[in-house]
Design a protein around this motif. Structure first.
Motif, PDB file in Angstrom:
ATOM      1  N   HIS A  72       0.842  -1.199   0.000  1.00 40.57           N
ATOM      2  CA  HIS A  72       0.000   0.000   0.000  1.00 40.57           C
ATOM      3  C   HIS A  72       0.878   1.250   0.000  1.00 40.57           C
ATOM      4  O   HIS A  72       1.810   1.350   0.794  1.00 40.57           O
ATOM      5  CB  HIS A  72      -0.968  -0.032   1.180  1.00 40.57           C
ATOM      6  CG  HIS A  72      -2.068  -1.032   0.963  1.00 40.57           C
ATOM      7  ND1 HIS A  72      -1.892  -2.378   1.170  1.00 40.57           N
ATOM      8  CD2 HIS A  72      -3.322  -0.879   0.483  1.00 40.57           C
ATOM      9  CE1 HIS A  72      -3.010  -3.014   0.851  1.00 40.57           C
ATOM     10  NE2 HIS A  72      -3.897  -2.124   0.424  1.00 40.57           N
ATOM     11  N   ILE A  73       0.530   2.131  -0.892  1.00 37.72           N
ATOM     12  CA  ILE A  73       1.398   3.288  -1.159  1.00 37.72           C
ATOM     13  C   ILE A  73       0.671   4.575  -0.778  1.00 37.72           C
ATOM     14  O   ILE A  73      -0.466   4.804  -1.228  1.00 37.72           O
ATOM     15  CB  ILE A  73       1.756   3.356  -2.660  1.00 37.72           C
ATOM     16  CG1 ILE A  73       2.380   2.036  -3.114  1.00 37.72           C
ATOM     17  CG2 ILE A  73       2.663   4.528  -2.967  1.00 37.72           C
ATOM     18  CD1 ILE A  73       2.156   1.768  -4.592  1.00 37.72           C
ATOM     19  N   PHE A  74       1.347   5.403   0.001  1.00 37.72           N
ATOM     20  CA  PHE A  74       0.819   6.737   0.311  1.00 37.72           C
ATOM     21  C   PHE A  74       1.632   7.754  -0.486  1.00 37.72           C
ATOM     22  O   PHE A  74       2.860   7.759  -0.404  1.00 37.72           O
ATOM     23  CB  PHE A  74       0.929   7.025   1.817  1.00 37.72           C
ATOM     24  CG  PHE A  74       0.482   8.410   2.194  1.00 37.72           C
ATOM     25  CD1 PHE A  74      -0.838   8.785   2.046  1.00 37.72           C
ATOM     26  CD2 PHE A  74       1.384   9.335   2.695  1.00 37.72           C
ATOM     27  CE1 PHE A  74      -1.263  10.070   2.384  1.00 37.72           C
ATOM     28  CE2 PHE A  74       0.972  10.615   3.039  1.00 37.72           C
ATOM     29  CZ  PHE A  74      -0.360  10.979   2.889  1.00 37.72           C
ATOM     30  N   VAL A  75       0.947   8.582  -1.249  1.00 38.33           N
ATOM     31  CA  VAL A  75       1.640   9.580  -2.073  1.00 38.33           C
ATOM     32  C   VAL A  75       1.688  10.895  -1.307  1.00 38.33           C
ATOM     33  O   VAL A  75       0.648  11.425  -0.905  1.00 38.33           O
ATOM     34  CB  VAL A  75       0.934   9.769  -3.430  1.00 38.33           C
ATOM     35  CG1 VAL A  75       1.693  10.773  -4.286  1.00 38.33           C
ATOM     36  CG2 VAL A  75       0.814   8.443  -4.154  1.00 38.33           C
ATOM     37  N   PRO A 109      -1.338   7.660   5.655  1.00 32.36           N
ATOM     38  CA  PRO A 109      -0.044   7.026   5.972  1.00 32.36           C
ATOM     39  C   PRO A 109      -0.191   5.896   6.990  1.00 32.36           C
ATOM     40  O   PRO A 109       0.676   5.033   7.077  1.00 32.36           O
ATOM     41  CB  PRO A 109       0.793   8.180   6.535  1.00 32.36           C
ATOM     42  CG  PRO A 109      -0.168   9.252   6.894  1.00 32.36           C
ATOM     43  CD  PRO A 109      -1.361   9.081   6.033  1.00 32.36           C
ATOM     44  N   LYS A 110      -1.293   5.893   7.738  1.00 32.46           N
ATOM     45  CA  LYS A 110      -1.495   4.848   8.761  1.00 32.46           C
ATOM     46  C   LYS A 110      -1.631   3.461   8.142  1.00 32.46           C
ATOM     47  O   LYS A 110      -1.457   2.470   8.828  1.00 32.46           O
ATOM     48  CB  LYS A 110      -2.742   5.169   9.592  1.00 32.46           C
ATOM     49  CG  LYS A 110      -2.573   6.356  10.499  1.00 32.46           C
ATOM     50  CD  LYS A 110      -3.844   6.622  11.267  1.00 32.46           C
ATOM     51  CE  LYS A 110      -3.683   7.838  12.170  1.00 32.46           C
ATOM     52  NZ  LYS A 110      -4.940   8.204  12.818  1.00 32.46           N
ATOM     53  N   LEU A 135       3.531   8.406  11.384  1.00 33.63           N
ATOM     54  CA  LEU A 135       2.247   7.682  11.428  1.00 33.63           C
ATOM     55  C   LEU A 135       2.300   6.331  10.720  1.00 33.63           C
ATOM     56  O   LEU A 135       1.430   5.492  10.907  1.00 33.63           O
ATOM     57  CB  LEU A 135       1.142   8.537  10.787  1.00 33.63           C
ATOM     58  CG  LEU A 135       0.647   9.731  11.593  1.00 33.63           C
ATOM     59  CD1 LEU A 135      -0.268  10.603  10.747  1.00 33.63           C
ATOM     60  CD2 LEU A 135      -0.093   9.268  12.842  1.00 33.63           C
ATOM     61  N   MET A 136       3.310   6.119   9.882  1.00 33.23           N
ATOM     62  CA  MET A 136       3.369   4.856   9.121  1.00 33.23           C
ATOM     63  C   MET A 136       3.743   3.692  10.035  1.00 33.23           C
ATOM     64  O   MET A 136       4.633   3.828  10.872  1.00 33.23           O
ATOM     65  CB  MET A 136       4.418   4.959   7.996  1.00 33.23           C
ATOM     66  CG  MET A 136       3.998   5.836   6.833  1.00 33.23           C
ATOM     67  SD  MET A 136       5.361   6.053   5.676  1.00 33.23           S
ATOM     68  CE  MET A 136       5.417   4.455   4.873  1.00 33.23           C
TER      69      MET A 136
ATOM     70  N   ALA B  83      -4.195  15.578   2.261  1.00 33.66           N
ATOM     71  CA  ALA B  83      -5.373  14.740   2.018  1.00 33.66           C
ATOM     72  C   ALA B  83      -5.285  14.097   0.641  1.00 33.66           C
ATOM     73  O   ALA B  83      -5.011  14.777  -0.345  1.00 33.66           O
ATOM     74  CB  ALA B  83      -6.635  15.581   2.108  1.00 33.66           C
ATOM     75  N   GLY B  84      -5.511  12.807   0.591  1.00 34.68           N
ATOM     76  CA  GLY B  84      -5.395  12.083  -0.668  1.00 34.68           C
ATOM     77  C   GLY B  84      -6.328  12.593  -1.750  1.00 34.68           C
ATOM     78  O   GLY B  84      -6.004  12.557  -2.924  1.00 34.68           O
TER      79      GLY B  84
END
Lengths: 190, 414
Positions: A72-75, A109-110, A135-136, B83-84
């Motif tokens: 899972h990727i957070f941009v 990010p969680k 938070l990751m 925010a995404g």
């Protein structure tokens, strides 16, 4: 009608990583020692003021995380010109279809295994970047994506948070981003 | 630059406030007459408080926004910057009562990279590198505007610039359509439009030397024999796809009456670009900007409703026109000479007009101003979104096709 349209177009998805990537290559400098802006290979803006040739991007994998199935990727945009953002969004385009490789975007990010950081960190975004990193959950990886994130305009992502992988490009093409994402998961190497 | 010392409140319509550069001692006002294309500069020591009533767009140029006093049920929240849903580092302050958005103000500055400061005293060729990176999606527009102001491109080069600009317009408009289709969960249409965008970016890379045209004046034009064939195929595909998309009631219902900006609101807020044309106000820098010679007999497409659907319709018509132009486009290599002068002008970027002024002395940039296209359009969005419900938010925002990176590039550097 939509279905017929799809059938008519056929399969557009690249054979990468099982086969060769079919996207045209980006122009990159032949040598970095003559850069008028004193940039290195990762912060090169491919401006065209030195000799250029078609090439893949420079990728450096420092650490991998043991994730063999889904990632899972957070941009995290910290000051890009929005071109990197578009390239990341295009990973969902039929030509790349990142979901077939078990890669998914997450809005928080969680829930993220990998944080893709885009842009030159601005004063206002540095604290946001730090907070998102905290938070990751573990194990986690940060990818500094593109020339700006790697110091093209001074500030680097690795000055703020630990970086597991770097990729050059202004911006790096989607297929190159796939390489670095699979690289941090230990599923691709040059 | 001849800028008279005039109280900005004395300047009446048809002059529109096209830009405002505020510093500690004095503010520089840029006025545009959309009917004649005339530009005028004035100075004043302050930004009068009354100006925000008669020229509300001044709030965008001075970042002077405040939420009004809300109703007893009102709640305030900040949406962004990580925010995404926004896709970029930017934010909005929202005041909501239940689902309804009572007020919204843009919260800018998260992407302020001060790129303009890098340009000052650089050689014009080196300055171009930074100008191309204000907003990646509008890189060709800004580089072209700078090239015309700071160099004197030859005729073949102007044709090349024209081709590059239309390629940029097409991939941006199709990307906006992709995002709107995605907001409405039209998954198949979204995938087709994303594939088309990727195909256009590959065409850019092969012809211009870069997917977003950064450095296109240095890298290109490159040999690309399949160009016309690819464009013809894309054109055919786009026409069929847009017709099919507009037959989808689910899609159209989400856009119809969403974030409506009527002609009166356009005039009051000095709005240009696609939101103006969607409300029936034919403001387009292709008629009065620095490249008007390339667009002789140009008549902008307009709609009347001023909502997200009208903005989409304008975009579809523009893509059709641009692709038709590209099918027979011609170009040649670029040759430049730095022009030692102070020059200024407008260009029509994909979402709207942008203003730039450049002073070049001894081949180096000594003064630079940019009023990016997105900045007044974020203001227009904040006007149109009032009274909409929160589920309309993505349709409303995406229908403008604007970027925080662009809006945060506003400024004047000496």
């Amino acid at each position: 009608m939509w279905m017929l349209r799809g059938l008519k177009k056929g399969v557009l998805t690249t054979r990468f990583p099982k086969g060769e990537a079919d996207a045209p290559l980006t122009l990159r400098p032949v040598k970095m020692d003559k850069c008028p802006f004193a940039r290195d290979e990762f912060s090169c803006l491919a401006c065209g003021l030195c000799e250029m040739k078609e090439s893949t991007e420079k990728i450096e994998i420092k650490d991998t995380i043991p994730l063999k199935s889904s990632i899972h990727i957070f941009v995290m945009d910290v000051g890009s010109c929005a071109a990197c953002n578009r390239e990341v969004s295009l990973l969902k385009a039929p030509q790349y279809d990142l979901h077939r490789l078990g890669l998914f975007f997450t809005p928080t990010p969680k829930h993220a295994d990998v944080m893709l950081v885009l842009g030159a960190p601005t004063e206002k975004m540095v604290p946001v970047l730090k907070e998102a990193y905290e938070l990751m959950p573990e194990p986690k990886a940060v990818v500094a994506l593109g020339a700006c994130a790697n110091g093209a305009f001074g500030q680097k992502v690795e000055d703020t948070v630990p970086v597991s992988a770097r990729i050059s490009g202004c911006p790096p093409q989607p297929v190159e981003i796939l390489k670095v994402l699979l690289g941090v998961a230990g599923r691709w190497n040059e | 630059m001849n800028a008279e010392f005039v109280n900005p409140l004395e300047i009446k319509r048809p002059w529109s406030l096209a830009a405002l550069f505020k510093d500690a001692h004095e503010s520089l006002y840029v006025w545009l007459n959309y009917d004649t294309g005339e530009v005028s500069f004035t100075r004043w020591d302050t930004v009068p408080e009354e100006l925000y009533d008669v020229r509300p767009v001044a709030r965008a140029y001075t970042h002077n926004y405040a939420l009004p006093n809300g109703l007893p049920c009102s709640r305030t929240l900040i949406y962004g910057p990580a925010a995404g849903g926004l896709g970029e580092a930017g934010a909005f302050k929202l005041q909501t009562c239940g689902e309804r958005i009572d007020a919204l103000v843009p919260f800018l500055g998260f992407k302020n990279r001060e790129l303009g400061a890098h340009i000052i005293n650089k050689k014009v060729g080196e300055a171009l590198l930074f100008i191309e990176r204000f907003a990646g999606q509008f890189s060709i527009s800004y580089a072209s505007l700078f090239a015309v102001l700071a160099f004197s491109p030859n005729e073949k080069c102007m044709q090349y610039i024209h081709t590059a600009l239309e390629l940029e317009r097409v991939h941006n408009h199709i990307w906006v359509m992709h995002k709107l289709a995605g907001d409405a969960s039209q998954k198949v249409a979204t995938a087709h439009l994303a594939a088309m965008t990727e195909e256009l970016l590959r065409i850019n890379l092969r012809l211009l030397g870069h997917r977003y045209g950064m450095g296109f004046l240095r890298h290109g034009p490159r040999e690309y024999e399949e160009f016309y064939g690819k464009i013809r195929t894309l054109h055919e595909e786009f026409t069929g796809l847009s017709e099919e998309l507009l037959n989808s009631r689910i899609f159209i219902d989400r856009l119809h009456t969403t974030c409506k900006l009527d002609a009166d609101a356009v005039l009051l807020n000095d709005t240009g670009g696609i939101p103006a044309r969607a409300a029936g106000v034919a403001r387009d820098a292709r008629k009065y900007g620095v490249l008007k010679a390339l667009y002789s007999n140009f008549v902008p497409h307009t709609e009347q409703d001023g909502d997200a659907l009208a903005r989409l319709m304008v975009r579809i018509n523009e893509v059709e026109d641009s692709l038709a132009m590209l099918e027979s486009a011609e170009w040649g290599a670029c040759k430049f000479k730095p022009a030692n002068a102070f020059r200024y002008g407008f260009i029509e970027t994909p979402p709207g007009d942008a203003f730039m002024a450049v002073r070049v002395e001894d081949g180096r940039v000594r003064e630079f101003m940019l009023r990016p296209a997105s900045l007044p359009l974020y203001h227009a969005f904040s006007v149109g979104i009032k009274g909409n419900v929160f589920t309309d938010f993505p349709f409303a925002l995406d229908s403008f096709g604007i970027y925080f990176a662009d809006a945060d590039s506003h400024g004047r550097w000496l």
